[in-house]
Scaffold this motif. Structure first.
Motif, short mmCIF file in Angstrom:
data_model
loop_
_atom_site.label_atom_id
_atom_site.label_comp_id
_atom_site.label_asym_id
_atom_site.label_seq_id
_atom_site.Cartn_x
_atom_site.Cartn_y
_atom_site.Cartn_z
N GLY A 278 74.86 70.03 50.96
CA GLY A 278 74.94 70.30 52.39
C GLY A 278 75.73 71.56 52.70
N VAL A 279 76.85 71.73 52.01
CA VAL A 279 77.67 72.92 52.23
C VAL A 279 76.93 74.17 51.75
CG1 VAL A 279 79.80 74.09 51.56
CG2 VAL A 279 79.85 71.66 52.13
N LEU A 280 76.29 74.07 50.60
CA LEU A 280 75.55 75.22 50.07
C LEU A 280 74.38 75.60 50.97
CD1 LEU A 280 75.58 74.28 46.28
CD2 LEU A 280 76.59 76.34 47.27
N GLU A 281 73.64 74.60 51.43
CA GLU A 281 72.51 74.90 52.32
C GLU A 281 72.98 75.56 53.61
OE1 GLU A 281 70.50 71.19 52.80
OE2 GLU A 281 69.29 71.44 50.98
N ALA A 282 74.10 75.09 54.16
CA ALA A 282 74.64 75.69 55.39
C ALA A 282 75.05 77.14 55.17
CB ALA A 282 75.83 74.88 55.89
N ALA A 283 75.37 77.47 53.92
CA ALA A 283 75.77 78.84 53.58
C ALA A 283 74.59 79.69 53.13
CB ALA A 283 76.84 78.81 52.49
N GLY A 284 73.38 79.12 53.18
CA GLY A 284 72.20 79.88 52.81
C GLY A 284 71.88 79.90 51.33
N PRO B 145 86.47 69.05 51.69
CA PRO B 145 86.51 68.32 52.96
C PRO B 145 85.23 67.54 53.24
CG PRO B 145 87.48 70.48 53.24
CD PRO B 145 86.87 70.47 51.88
N ALA B 146 84.07 68.12 52.92
CA ALA B 146 82.81 67.41 53.13
C ALA B 146 82.70 66.21 52.20
CB ALA B 146 81.64 68.37 52.89
N THR B 147 83.16 66.39 50.97
CA THR B 147 83.12 65.29 50.00
C THR B 147 84.09 64.19 50.39
OG1 THR B 147 82.59 66.90 48.26
CG2 THR B 147 83.31 64.72 47.56
#
Length: 217
Positions: A26-32, A73-75
């Motif tokens: 999710g974090v990686l996708e949000a960062a493109g 934080p997401a984890t």
């Protein structure tokens, strides 16, 4: 004779890997960065920095510098909501009695301690918790396992490591320790037992009852 049982944390003590992948993706996708579950899953057992380097190489996209800081934080949010102990682990640890044991994980100390506290397993380990943050090289290098054995005052050849990842098994074997593969996590894919055995595990067990039979008869 076994004088020390060394436990990985994620995917061994706690059923966390599916949650970890969801958070990181999710974090990686949000960062493109178009990472996939499979891409991240192949890196189970490695340090986060090494995982992000592999993702960058495989996607051809440079991972922004702030991604690493946003993954935990997401984890943590998912862990606080959904994390569960591995089925059967508390009973297994109870039956170990006063046999020396420790945790040796690629995760940060903060994450390990949160995982143990959240699942009620912290009472079994006390301060015997070690992280790849404390050594130069993470798994599959032997550094973390050798460090843990030294801290516990046990010779490596007297220790057995319980691991779910090929990198953890490789690190344990490089450290001169026995390695038992664990297949009880919800992230385990078909034929993972074969992969663990090919990389040095002496067996790959589906449950804590099976691990106990393998170790202690």
């Amino acid at each position: 004779m076994i004088e020390l049982v060394v436990f990985d944390c994620d995917g061994v003590l706690v059923d966390s890997e599916v949650l970890s992948v969801r958070a990181m993706r999710g974090v990686l996708e949000a960062a493109g960065v178009p990472a996939t579950d499979a891409m991240i899953g192949r890196c189970f057992g490695m340090k986060q920095a090494d995982i992000l380097a592999i993702v960058s190489r495989e996607t051809g996209v440079v991972v922004p510098n702030d991604v690493a800081d946003r993954i935990w934080p997401a984890t943590r949010l998912l862990f606080e909501q959904e994390l569960q102990p591995m089925p059967g682990i508390a009973d297994f640890l109870e039956r170990l009695g006063d046999r020396p044991r420790c945790v040796a994980s690629s995760s940060s100390l903060e994450r390990i301690h949160l995982s143990l506290k959240r699942t009620g397993l912290d009472r079994f380990f006390g301060d015997a918790v070690f992280s790849s943050q404390q050594v130069k090289h993470g798994k599959p290098a032997p550094d973390l396992f050798l460090f843990a054995a030294a801290q516990m005052n046990v010779a490596p050849e007297r220790a057995v490591v319980i691991e779910d990842s090929i990198y953890g098994v490789q690190g344990a074997k490089s450290a001169g320790m026995r390695a038992i593969g664990f297949l009880g996590g919800s992230h385990i894919q078909p034929d993972h037992d074969r992969a663990l055995l090919q990389h040095g595990a002496e067996s790959a067990e589906p449950s804590w009852e099976a691990v106990e039979r393998r170790l202690f008869g």
